[in-house]
Design an enzyme around this catalytic site. Structure first.
Site, PDB file in Angstrom:
ATOM      1  N   SER A  81     -12.415  13.865  10.229  1.00 36.50           N
ATOM      2  CA  SER A  81     -12.356  12.410  10.284  1.00 36.50           C
ATOM      3  C   SER A  81     -13.365  11.842   9.294  1.00 36.50           C
ATOM      4  O   SER A  81     -14.577  11.963   9.478  1.00 36.50           O
ATOM      5  CB  SER A  81     -12.667  11.926  11.710  1.00 36.50           C
ATOM      6  OG  SER A  81     -12.426  10.552  11.819  1.00 36.50           O
ATOM      7  N   ASP A 115       1.971   6.695  15.182  1.00 39.31           N
ATOM      8  CA  ASP A 115       0.845   5.784  15.444  1.00 39.31           C
ATOM      9  C   ASP A 115       1.208   4.593  16.321  1.00 39.31           C
ATOM     10  O   ASP A 115       0.346   3.790  16.650  1.00 39.31           O
ATOM     11  CB  ASP A 115       0.210   5.315  14.132  1.00 39.31           C
ATOM     12  CG  ASP A 115       1.177   4.538  13.246  1.00 39.31           C
ATOM     13  OD1 ASP A 115       2.308   4.267  13.682  1.00 39.31           O
ATOM     14  OD2 ASP A 115       0.813   4.212  12.111  1.00 39.31           O
ATOM     15  N   ASP A 152      -3.706   9.300  16.693  1.00 39.10           N
ATOM     16  CA  ASP A 152      -3.263  10.315  15.722  1.00 39.10           C
ATOM     17  C   ASP A 152      -4.440  11.059  15.117  1.00 39.10           C
ATOM     18  O   ASP A 152      -4.419  12.276  14.955  1.00 39.10           O
ATOM     19  CB  ASP A 152      -2.499   9.654  14.565  1.00 39.10           C
ATOM     20  CG  ASP A 152      -1.171   9.081  14.988  1.00 39.10           C
ATOM     21  OD1 ASP A 152      -0.566   9.619  15.908  1.00 39.10           O
ATOM     22  OD2 ASP A 152      -0.752   8.077  14.379  1.00 39.10           O
ATOM     23  N   CYS A 164     -21.864  11.354   0.897  1.00 42.94           N
ATOM     24  CA  CYS A 164     -20.983  10.436   0.154  1.00 42.94           C
ATOM     25  C   CYS A 164     -20.712   9.195   0.994  1.00 42.94           C
ATOM     26  O   CYS A 164     -20.386   9.280   2.175  1.00 42.94           O
ATOM     27  CB  CYS A 164     -19.662  11.128  -0.194  1.00 42.94           C
ATOM     28  SG  CYS A 164     -18.507  10.039  -1.076  1.00 42.94           S
ATOM     29  N   CYS A 179       0.837  -1.204   0.000  1.00 42.84           N
ATOM     30  CA  CYS A 179       0.000   0.000   0.000  1.00 42.84           C
ATOM     31  C   CYS A 179       0.874   1.258   0.000  1.00 42.84           C
ATOM     32  O   CYS A 179       2.060   1.225   0.347  1.00 42.84           O
ATOM     33  CB  CYS A 179      -0.930   0.011   1.212  1.00 42.84           C
ATOM     34  SG  CYS A 179      -0.086   0.246   2.791  1.00 42.84           S
TER      35      CYS A 179
END
Length: 381
Positions: free
Chosen positions: A152, A134, A140, A191, A97
């Protein structure tokens, strides 16, 4: 020096050391977060990688008793790879990733935070600070949200209007009193693309993640991957970007501000078959500098086997036969057995699985051999 002037100087200095975004937050307890974390735990949604003490995760003063301010930082990372190699039949590749491209972000963030700490101590000699990424106690995302870095998102990432969610986050708890910034209003609206696109349904609803179903988490586990997730894995070796890729806020976002974050295409999109037999030393030399290596080679190798099954890559069958016969690790032998059955290979694969069935002592591997044979024989009907 006034608090306002010091804050301006910290912001100006942060830009000179390559911090893309900086925000300031109070050290008040994260009460709403604590309620969510309690619910999260009760529902069994934790990954097990988190700090287990919820008080430490939500009360900054437990980390630094005289804490007055939390400084949040964000570094934007690339979303597009230059000269990406092509995965093709007979030469299949896996993918790490984006958060595992380039140097391990923990090291990058730590260096930035150390410089920021030194700058603050120079200005305020009696200042005390505790920094973390993290792997630290605080959340975080909760800190970044309170500090106005972004909101968020429903994909459980912080989304910045400027950088989207392709950001690494870190924070510093300090005894210096600085004016907090205002949080950004949630802009996800109606969304729901990330929730709808999640391959395993891990995004239970906007902002709530069942970690045990999340592919990013599953790629880091060391045991057998549960059957229901294997075909969802695709060619992912570490992590998952789906919920970020589909996010409209990330459209067109691709930042190359930090040379150390630039990916080596052969490292982050590697050939799958060589991973099956890579030595510990080779693995450390090749992958040790990226964050995706932190769990060692075994999960990556298991995922590479599943990726070859995903591609139904028949040219990899001899290598898989060898793993099934010779590898000392039950998870690797068993996953190879399942992959052989999934890929096919007719009589040769059937013989390899039947011979393995005769010699195998481990009950988990025996179960995988049985699955492999069942899949193979059903395909031949």
């Amino acid at each position: 020096m006034t608090s306002a002037h010091l804050k301006e100087e910290i912001i100006a200095y942060s830009k000179t050391i390559g911090i893309d975004q900086i925000g300031f937050a109070s050290t008040d307890p994260f009460l709403t977060l604590k309620e969510r974390l309690i619910t999260h735990r009760e529902l069994g949604y934790e990954s097990g990688f988190e700090e287990p003490d919820l008080d430490k995760r939500t009360e900054p003063s437990r980390l630094l008793p005289e804490a007055k301010t939390i400084i949040a930082i964000a570094l934007a990372y690339p979303s597009k790879m230059k000269n990406a190699p092509v995965s093709k039949k007979g030469d299949r590749r896996g993918i790490f990733c984006r958060a595992s491209w380039g140097e391990d972000y923990h090291h990058i963030l730590r260096r930035k935070l150390e410089k920021l700490e030194a700058f603050i101590e120079e200005k305020v000699p009696d200042a005390k600070s505790v920094s973390m990424t993290d792997t630290g106690e605080l959340s975080d995302r909760a800190v970044a949200e309170r500090a106005g870095i972004g909101w968020s998102g429903k994909n459980c990432a912080i989304i910045s209007p400027e950088f989207g969610s392709y950001m690494y986050l870190g924070e510093m708890v300090t005894t210096v009193s600085l004016e907090p910034d205002q949080p950004i209003e949630d802009q996800c609206g109606t969304c729901n693309k990330c929730v709808d696109a999640c391959p395993t349904g891990a995004l239970v609803q906007g902002g709530q993640l069942d970690s045990g179903k999340c592919i990013a988490y599953l790629t880091q586990t060391k045991g057998f991957l549960p059957d229901r997730f294997r075909k969802k894995l695709g060619n992912r070796l570490y992590g998952c970007d789906t919920c970020q890729v589909v996010c409209p806020e990330n459209k067109g976002k691709d930042f190359h501000h930090h040379d150390e974050m630039e990916p080596d295409p052969e490292v982050v999109k590697p050939k799958l078959e060589p991973l099956l037999t890579i030595s510990n030393r080779e693995f450390k030399n090749t992958y040790g500098s990226i964050s995706g290596s932190w769990r060692g080679k075994k999960p990556i190798q298991r995922n590479a086997i599943i990726a070859l099954a995903h591609f139904k890559e028949e040219s990899s069958l001899p290598a898989l036969y060898a793993l099934l016969k010779e590898d000392p690790r039950p998870v690797i032998r068993g996953t190879a057995a399942w992959a052989i059955g999934t890929i096919g290979g007719g009589e040769q694969s059937e013989n390899a699985l039947k011979q393995a069935k005769e010699r195998e002592k481990n009950t988990d591997v025996q179960a995988e051999i049985h699955k492999g044979l069942e899949i193979l024989l059903n395909e031949q009907l």
